[in-house]
Design a protein around this motif. Sequence first.
Motif, mmCIF file in Angstrom:
data_model
loop_
_atom_site.group_PDB
_atom_site.id
_atom_site.type_symbol
_atom_site.label_atom_id
_atom_site.label_comp_id
_atom_site.label_asym_id
_atom_site.label_seq_id
_atom_site.Cartn_x
_atom_site.Cartn_y
_atom_site.Cartn_z
ATOM 1 N N MET A 1 0.822 -1.200 0.000
ATOM 2 C CA MET A 1 0.000 0.000 0.000
ATOM 3 C C MET A 1 0.866 1.263 0.000
ATOM 4 N N ILE A 2 1.708 1.402 1.060
ATOM 5 C CA ILE A 2 2.602 2.551 1.117
ATOM 6 C C ILE A 2 3.950 2.098 1.668
ATOM 7 N N ARG A 3 5.013 2.635 1.073
ATOM 8 C CA ARG A 3 6.359 2.194 1.438
ATOM 9 C C ARG A 3 7.303 3.391 1.463
ATOM 10 N N ALA A 4 8.139 3.446 2.490
ATOM 11 C CA ALA A 4 9.208 4.436 2.572
ATOM 12 C C ALA A 4 10.537 3.703 2.518
ATOM 13 N N SER A 5 11.457 4.223 1.706
ATOM 14 C CA SER A 5 12.757 3.592 1.547
ATOM 15 C C SER A 5 13.859 4.627 1.736
ATOM 16 N N GLY A 6 14.738 4.372 2.712
ATOM 17 C CA GLY A 6 15.864 5.261 2.949
ATOM 18 C C GLY A 6 15.455 6.701 3.176
ATOM 19 N N LEU A 7 14.363 6.907 3.893
ATOM 20 C CA LEU A 7 13.749 8.226 3.978
ATOM 21 C C LEU A 7 14.496 9.147 4.936
ATOM 22 N N ARG A 8 14.925 10.284 4.404
ATOM 23 C CA ARG A 8 15.427 11.408 5.195
ATOM 24 C C ARG A 8 14.486 12.576 4.942
ATOM 25 N N LEU A 17 14.164 12.770 10.203
ATOM 26 C CA LEU A 17 14.182 11.330 9.941
ATOM 27 C C LEU A 17 15.502 10.957 9.291
ATOM 28 N N HIS A 18 16.042 9.809 9.674
ATOM 29 C CA HIS A 18 17.349 9.398 9.180
ATOM 30 C C HIS A 18 17.288 7.970 8.645
ATOM 31 N N GLY A 19 17.083 7.827 7.363
ATOM 32 C CA GLY A 19 17.123 6.505 6.746
ATOM 33 C C GLY A 19 16.003 5.581 7.170
ATOM 34 N N VAL A 20 14.781 6.075 7.186
ATOM 35 C CA VAL A 20 13.628 5.267 7.618
ATOM 36 C C VAL A 20 13.164 4.359 6.490
ATOM 37 N N ASP A 21 13.054 3.084 6.798
ATOM 38 C CA ASP A 21 12.463 2.095 5.896
ATOM 39 C C ASP A 21 11.181 1.581 6.552
ATOM 40 N N LEU A 22 10.085 1.646 5.827
ATOM 41 C CA LEU A 22 8.802 1.252 6.404
ATOM 42 C C LEU A 22 7.870 0.810 5.292
ATOM 43 N N THR A 41 5.352 12.920 13.573
ATOM 44 C CA THR A 41 4.640 13.875 12.715
ATOM 45 C C THR A 41 5.365 14.058 11.391
ATOM 46 N N THR A 42 6.675 14.163 11.433
ATOM 47 C CA THR A 42 7.465 14.336 10.204
ATOM 48 C C THR A 42 7.254 13.159 9.260
ATOM 49 N N LEU A 43 7.230 11.945 9.806
ATOM 50 C CA LEU A 43 7.029 10.765 8.961
ATOM 51 C C LEU A 43 5.643 10.782 8.332
ATOM 52 N N LEU A 44 4.610 11.080 9.111
ATOM 53 C CA LEU A 44 3.261 11.094 8.555
ATOM 54 C C LEU A 44 3.108 12.176 7.491
ATOM 55 N N LEU A 45 3.655 13.355 7.730
ATOM 56 C CA LEU A 45 3.563 14.433 6.738
ATOM 57 C C LEU A 45 4.300 14.066 5.450
ATOM 58 N N THR A 46 5.392 13.343 5.583
ATOM 59 C CA THR A 46 6.142 12.922 4.391
ATOM 60 C C THR A 46 5.393 11.831 3.646
ATOM 61 N N LEU A 47 4.809 10.888 4.375
ATOM 62 C CA LEU A 47 4.021 9.834 3.725
ATOM 63 C C LEU A 47 2.798 10.410 3.025
ATOM 64 N N ALA A 48 2.255 11.501 3.575
ATOM 65 C CA ALA A 48 1.071 12.133 2.976
ATOM 66 C C ALA A 48 1.420 13.049 1.810
ATOM 67 N N GLY A 49 2.708 13.307 1.594
ATOM 68 C CA GLY A 49 3.113 14.180 0.496
ATOM 69 C C GLY A 49 3.138 15.648 0.862
ATOM 70 N N VAL A 215 13.522 4.050 12.981
ATOM 71 C CA VAL A 215 12.636 2.994 13.457
ATOM 72 C C VAL A 215 13.405 2.157 14.471
ATOM 73 N N ALA A 216 12.940 2.196 15.721
ATOM 74 C CA ALA A 216 13.619 1.465 16.790
ATOM 75 C C ALA A 216 13.018 0.074 16.990
ATOM 76 N N LEU A 217 11.709 -0.044 16.805
ATOM 77 C CA LEU A 217 11.000 -1.314 16.963
ATOM 78 C C LEU A 217 9.849 -1.359 15.982
ATOM 79 N N ASP A 218 9.538 -2.519 15.482
ATOM 80 C CA ASP A 218 8.429 -2.678 14.549
ATOM 81 C C ASP A 218 8.004 -4.136 14.567
ATOM 82 N N GLY A 219 6.761 -4.378 14.961
ATOM 83 C CA GLY A 219 6.312 -5.762 14.972
ATOM 84 C C GLY A 219 4.955 -5.925 15.610
#
Length: 262
Positions: A1-8, A17-22, A41-49, A215-219
């Motif tokens: 659906m939505i993917r972030a790769s190496g996101l700064r 954000l420093h190299g977020v993969d999600l 907030t920064t991640l959500l605003l970036t995912l939303a464009g 991303v420190a934890l994800d699961g």
Amino acid sequence: MIRASGLRSGYGGRAVLHGVDLRLAAGEFAALLGPNGSGKTTLLLTLAGVLTPLDGRVELDGRDLARISARERARLASCVPQSVQVPQGFTVRELVRMGRYAHAGFFGGCGPEDEAAVDAALSEARCQELAPREACGLSGGERQRVLLARALCQGRRLLLLDEPTSALDLARRVEAFDLLAAQHRAGGTVLAAAHDLNLAALYCPRLIFLKGGRVALDGPTAEVFTEANLKDIYETDIRVAPHPVTGAPQAHMVPGAGPGRP
């Protein structure tokens, strides 16, 4: 659906954000958690464009987000920001109807289908009684519910929400998460930033923790919501015990155990 790769991503050239993969698959319901300043907030605003990445890439439905028009992005994903300036001179119903902008025809008019979407969104967000009121005169909690209604009116396929319950009382918080859970059961994809650890653990099958812009934890909630993990993320003593009704893990703060304390 939505993917972030190496996101700064960040503000004024400064990365938060420093190299977020999600990756969030269609039909998932996940909470975005972490301390203040961790980048939620920064991640959500970036995912939303809303924010343009400094580096890396965001894909929505397998397409580069940067190549999707704002109007089409609005049809694919609905965003509820943490704070928004409500325009003067509009009623609540008119504000919610603005969510139909991306679906309006060439001449921008609203038809019966749009009005039905407005009615449904107002009803689901428990805002029917607010519909005729001036939007700029709402309380913080009322405004939060109306913004959620506007997002539902815009589209339910992907909901990106930044602290959607921050101004709500306890009962309204539960109502809001019940509503998000219903959207999830209906096949929607939901990513909600939250500070309320226990509500997130009660409702969300997946938890994503940010710390220091990474991303420190994800699961799965049952695996990552542990005393050791929470103590490390929040740097305070936290005890975890099962919810008395659902058995979901719940966090309990320990007074006087903040950062720097023995």
